[in-house]
Design an enzyme around this catalytic site. Structure first.
Site, PDB file in Angstrom:
ATOM      1  CD  GLU A  45      88.950  39.546  53.601  1.00  0.00           C
ATOM      2  OE1 GLU A  45      88.973  38.304  53.437  1.00  0.00           O
ATOM      3  OE2 GLU A  45      88.170  40.111  54.395  1.00  0.00           O
ATOM      4  CD  GLU A  70      82.492  39.442  47.785  1.00  0.00           C
ATOM      5  OE1 GLU A  70      82.111  39.060  46.661  1.00  0.00           O
ATOM      6  OE2 GLU A  70      83.512  38.984  48.355  1.00  0.00           O
ATOM      7  CG  ASP A 119      87.697  32.438  40.693  1.00  0.00           C
ATOM      8  OD1 ASP A 119      88.380  31.499  40.250  1.00  0.00           O
ATOM      9  OD2 ASP A 119      86.526  32.649  40.325  1.00  0.00           O
ATOM     10  CE  LYS A 123      88.028  26.320  31.447  1.00  0.00           C
ATOM     11  NZ  LYS A 123      86.774  26.442  30.666  1.00  0.00           N
ATOM     12  CB  THR A 192      88.379  33.010  55.332  1.00  0.00           C
ATOM     13  OG1 THR A 192      88.718  31.778  54.679  1.00  0.00           O
ATOM     14  CG2 THR A 192      89.585  33.946  55.279  1.00  0.00           C
ATOM     15  CE1 TYR A 194      84.600  28.795  49.418  1.00  0.00           C
ATOM     16  CE2 TYR A 194      85.120  31.134  49.427  1.00  0.00           C
ATOM     17  CZ  TYR A 194      84.400  30.070  48.916  1.00  0.00           C
ATOM     18  OH  TYR A 194      83.484  30.278  47.918  1.00  0.00           O
ATOM     19  CD  GLU A 195      92.606  30.086  57.339  1.00  0.00           C
ATOM     20  OE1 GLU A 195      93.635  29.851  57.997  1.00  0.00           O
ATOM     21  OE2 GLU A 195      92.213  31.246  57.067  1.00  0.00           O
TER      22      GLU A 195
END
Length: 214
Positions: A45, A70, A119, A123, A192, A194-195
């Site tokens: 991951e 990470e 992420d 931009k 996760t 965030y999920e």
């Protein structure tokens, strides 16, 4: 993700070299030997955050060896605590950046790569930083086995659409495209942090599964 600075984080990581692989390049070509059971497939991951997914996957799939990578050391310490508390022996962590994966993993060494809520770098000038940019895809293709998989989950529609185009243009095969992962129950899915957050807000989760071929 805002993370409180932890001045002790680097020392804490070094104290847990049984969980964190401190010099990962030395394991290149022999990652299976970094685990208790050396005959299992190895999954990676990229961007493992606080470790909820990688710890959950390790507990749910004891027949697979998992590596969580990470870059933020202040976040790695939380992942260490999760792995310790769950006592999963088939999970290792890396405090590394994904820029030079070929320095860490040998060709054909991995079975699956997970990209969870990366992420989006919205931009245009930051396009090359997206983990589904062709510069990263070329590394994934190299270190994945010929039938290896890339599994991507995100809440960001723009990143998801960009990634689908990027995968296709690179010549990777789209095996599954899901526009609302939690519309139906998937017993194989591990959420996760965030999920969980986005799902509780009613936000759709996008997932795609990509097949590598060489």
């Amino acid at each position: 993700m805002r993370v409180r600075n932890k001045p002790w984080a680097e020392d804490y990581i070094k104290q847990h070299d049984g969980i964190v692989v401190l010099e990962p390049s030395q394991n290149k070509g022999k990652w299976k030997q970094a685990f208790s059971h050396t005959n299992r497939p190895v999954h990676l991951e990229i961007g493992s955050g606080r470790g909820g997914f990688i710890q959950g996957m390790g507990a749910k799939n004891p027949e697979i060896n998992f590596i969580g990578m990470e870059v933020q050391k202040n976040v790695v310490v939380s992942a260490i605590d999760r792995v310790k508390e769950a006592e999963v022996e088939n999970v290792r962590l890396l405090h590394e950046n994904a820029d030079q994966l070929s320095d860490i993993f040998e060709e054909n060494e991995l079975d699956t790569i997970y990209l969870n809520f990366s992420d989006p770098w919205p931009k245009n000038r930051h396009e090359k930083r997206r983990l589904t940019h062709q510069s990263f895809l070329s590394q994934y293709q190299q270190i994945l086995k010929a039938d290896g998989k890339i599994v991507m989950k995100t809440d960001n529609q723009h990143l998801f659409e960009y990634s689908l185009v990027s995968f296709s243009q690179f010549g990777l095969r789209l095996e599954e495209v899901t526009l609302d992962l939690h519309a139906t129950e998937d017993p194989t899915n591990v959420m996760t942090e965030y999920e969980e957050k986005f799902t509780n807000k009613g936000q759709p989760i996008y997932r795609c599964i990509i097949s590598n071929h060489k």
